[in-house]
Design a protein around this motif. Structure first.
Motif, PDB file in Angstrom:
ATOM      1  N   ASP A  17       0.838  -1.206   0.000  1.00 61.26           N
ATOM      2  CA  ASP A  17       0.000   0.000   0.000  1.00 61.26           C
ATOM      3  C   ASP A  17       0.870   1.253   0.000  1.00 61.26           C
ATOM      4  O   ASP A  17       0.587   2.221  -0.706  1.00 61.26           O
ATOM      5  CB  ASP A  17      -0.921   0.021   1.225  1.00 61.26           C
ATOM      6  N   LEU A  18       1.929   1.231   0.810  1.00 60.15           N
ATOM      7  CA  LEU A  18       2.836   2.379   0.880  1.00 60.15           C
ATOM      8  C   LEU A  18       3.594   2.546  -0.430  1.00 60.15           C
ATOM      9  O   LEU A  18       3.771   3.661  -0.933  1.00 60.15           O
ATOM     10  CB  LEU A  18       3.823   2.203   2.041  1.00 60.15           C
ATOM     11  N   ARG A  19       4.035   1.437  -1.009  1.00 59.53           N
ATOM     12  CA  ARG A  19       4.739   1.459  -2.298  1.00 59.53           C
ATOM     13  C   ARG A  19       3.824   2.020  -3.388  1.00 59.53           C
ATOM     14  O   ARG A  19       4.233   2.861  -4.184  1.00 59.53           O
ATOM     15  CB  ARG A  19       5.192   0.039  -2.642  1.00 59.53           C
ATOM     16  N   HIS A  20       2.582   1.554  -3.393  1.00 60.65           N
ATOM     17  CA  HIS A  20       1.622   2.010  -4.399  1.00 60.65           C
ATOM     18  C   HIS A  20       1.365   3.508  -4.239  1.00 60.65           C
ATOM     19  O   HIS A  20       1.387   4.253  -5.220  1.00 60.65           O
ATOM     20  CB  HIS A  20       0.314   1.224  -4.282  1.00 60.65           C
ATOM     21  N   THR A  21       1.140   3.953  -3.018  1.00 62.38           N
ATOM     22  CA  THR A  21       0.889   5.369  -2.773  1.00 62.38           C
ATOM     23  C   THR A  21       2.093   6.210  -3.190  1.00 62.38           C
ATOM     24  O   THR A  21       1.938   7.216  -3.887  1.00 62.38           O
ATOM     25  CB  THR A  21       0.563   5.616  -1.288  1.00 62.38           C
ATOM     26  N   GLY A  22       3.277   5.792  -2.791  1.00 57.78           N
ATOM     27  CA  GLY A  22       4.483   6.544  -3.144  1.00 57.78           C
ATOM     28  C   GLY A  22       4.689   6.655  -4.640  1.00 57.78           C
ATOM     29  O   GLY A  22       5.008   7.731  -5.157  1.00 57.78           O
ATOM     30  N   ASN A  23       4.487   5.573  -5.356  1.00 49.77           N
ATOM     31  CA  ASN A  23       4.688   5.603  -6.809  1.00 49.77           C
ATOM     32  C   ASN A  23       3.560   6.330  -7.529  1.00 49.77           C
ATOM     33  O   ASN A  23       3.791   6.965  -8.560  1.00 49.77           O
ATOM     34  CB  ASN A  23       4.900   4.194  -7.342  1.00 49.77           C
ATOM     35  N   THR A  24       2.346   6.267  -7.001  1.00 47.43           N
ATOM     36  CA  THR A  24       1.245   7.043  -7.572  1.00 47.43           C
ATOM     37  C   THR A  24       1.527   8.531  -7.396  1.00 47.43           C
ATOM     38  O   THR A  24       1.336   9.323  -8.326  1.00 47.43           O
ATOM     39  CB  THR A  24      -0.096   6.661  -6.926  1.00 47.43           C
ATOM     40  N   LEU A  25       2.010   8.922  -6.220  1.00 52.68           N
ATOM     41  CA  LEU A  25       2.361  10.326  -5.988  1.00 52.68           C
ATOM     42  C   LEU A  25       3.510  10.761  -6.885  1.00 52.68           C
ATOM     43  O   LEU A  25       3.507  11.877  -7.413  1.00 52.68           O
ATOM     44  CB  LEU A  25       2.700  10.547  -4.519  1.00 52.68           C
ATOM     45  N   ALA A  26       4.500   9.890  -7.089  1.00 53.50           N
ATOM     46  CA  ALA A  26       5.613  10.208  -7.986  1.00 53.50           C
ATOM     47  C   ALA A  26       5.106  10.422  -9.409  1.00 53.50           C
ATOM     48  O   ALA A  26       5.525  11.355 -10.100  1.00 53.50           O
ATOM     49  CB  ALA A  26       6.660   9.095  -7.953  1.00 53.50           C
ATOM     50  N   SER A  27       4.173   9.586  -9.832  1.00 52.31           N
ATOM     51  CA  SER A  27       3.590   9.732 -11.162  1.00 52.31           C
ATOM     52  C   SER A  27       2.837  11.053 -11.274  1.00 52.31           C
ATOM     53  O   SER A  27       2.985  11.782 -12.256  1.00 52.31           O
ATOM     54  CB  SER A  27       2.649   8.558 -11.445  1.00 52.31           C
ATOM     55  N   THR A  28       2.051  11.369 -10.261  1.00 48.46           N
ATOM     56  CA  THR A  28       1.289  12.619 -10.248  1.00 48.46           C
ATOM     57  C   THR A  28       2.229  13.822 -10.268  1.00 48.46           C
ATOM     58  O   THR A  28       1.909  14.853 -10.854  1.00 48.46           O
ATOM     59  CB  THR A  28       0.368  12.674  -9.011  1.00 48.46           C
ATOM     60  N   ALA A  29       3.390  13.671  -9.633  1.00 51.19           N
ATOM     61  CA  ALA A  29       4.376  14.754  -9.609  1.00 51.19           C
ATOM     62  C   ALA A  29       5.096  14.900 -10.944  1.00 51.19           C
ATOM     63  O   ALA A  29       5.894  15.820 -11.122  1.00 51.19           O
ATOM     64  CB  ALA A  29       5.387  14.505  -8.494  1.00 51.19           C
ATOM     65  N   GLY A  30       4.841  13.987 -11.870  1.00 45.96           N
ATOM     66  CA  GLY A  30       5.413  14.118 -13.205  1.00 45.96           C
ATOM     67  C   GLY A  30       6.433  13.072 -13.583  1.00 45.96           C
ATOM     68  O   GLY A  30       7.059  13.173 -14.640  1.00 45.96           O
ATOM     69  N   ALA A  31       6.639  12.058 -12.755  1.00 40.85           N
ATOM     70  CA  ALA A  31       7.599  11.009 -13.099  1.00 40.85           C
ATOM     71  C   ALA A  31       7.157  10.304 -14.382  1.00 40.85           C
ATOM     72  O   ALA A  31       5.988   9.974 -14.549  1.00 40.85           O
ATOM     73  CB  ALA A  31       7.722   9.994 -11.959  1.00 40.85           C
ATOM     74  N   SER A  32       8.092  10.084 -15.265  1.00 41.81           N
ATOM     75  CA  SER A  32       7.803   9.382 -16.516  1.00 41.81           C
ATOM     76  C   SER A  32       7.707   7.879 -16.251  1.00 41.81           C
ATOM     77  O   SER A  32       8.068   7.404 -15.169  1.00 41.81           O
ATOM     78  CB  SER A  32       8.921   9.640 -17.530  1.00 41.81           C
TER      79      SER A  32
END
Length: 89
Positions: A17-32
């Motif tokens: 859950d933490l991994r998913h949230t962190g990577n979703t936030l990274a994506s939202t922040a613009g991570a390719s």
């Protein structure tokens, strides 16, 4: 899990859950997709795409950007507006 107990989190909270949230936030922040793949240690884009959720905010930003391109003529994107431009200064 000891860390869960220390933080007072319930048993329903899982590391993923933490991994998913962190990577979703990274994506939202613009991570390719490539950047997400590197962060997660994946060699395929398939897993990284899971974290690239479409949000209403992103949908609006995309629509606004397309509108600006069309109004600008020729369908060529203009440079991304600066923070100053977005603030209306």
């Amino acid at each position: 899990m000891k860390a869960r107990k220390v933080e007072g989190a319930t048993a329903e909270l899982h590391f993923h859950d933490l991994r998913h949230t962190g990577n979703t936030l990274a994506s939202t922040a613009g991570a390719s997709t490539r950047e997400l793949m590197t962060r997660m240690g994946h060699s395929s884009s398939r897993a990284a795409l899971i974290y690239q959720h479409m949000t209403s905010d992103r949908d609006r930003a995309i629509a606004d950007r397309l509108g600006a391109m069309i109004r600008g003529g020729g369908g060529v994107a203009s440079p991304e507006p600066s923070e100053k431009d977005r603030a209306g200064s």
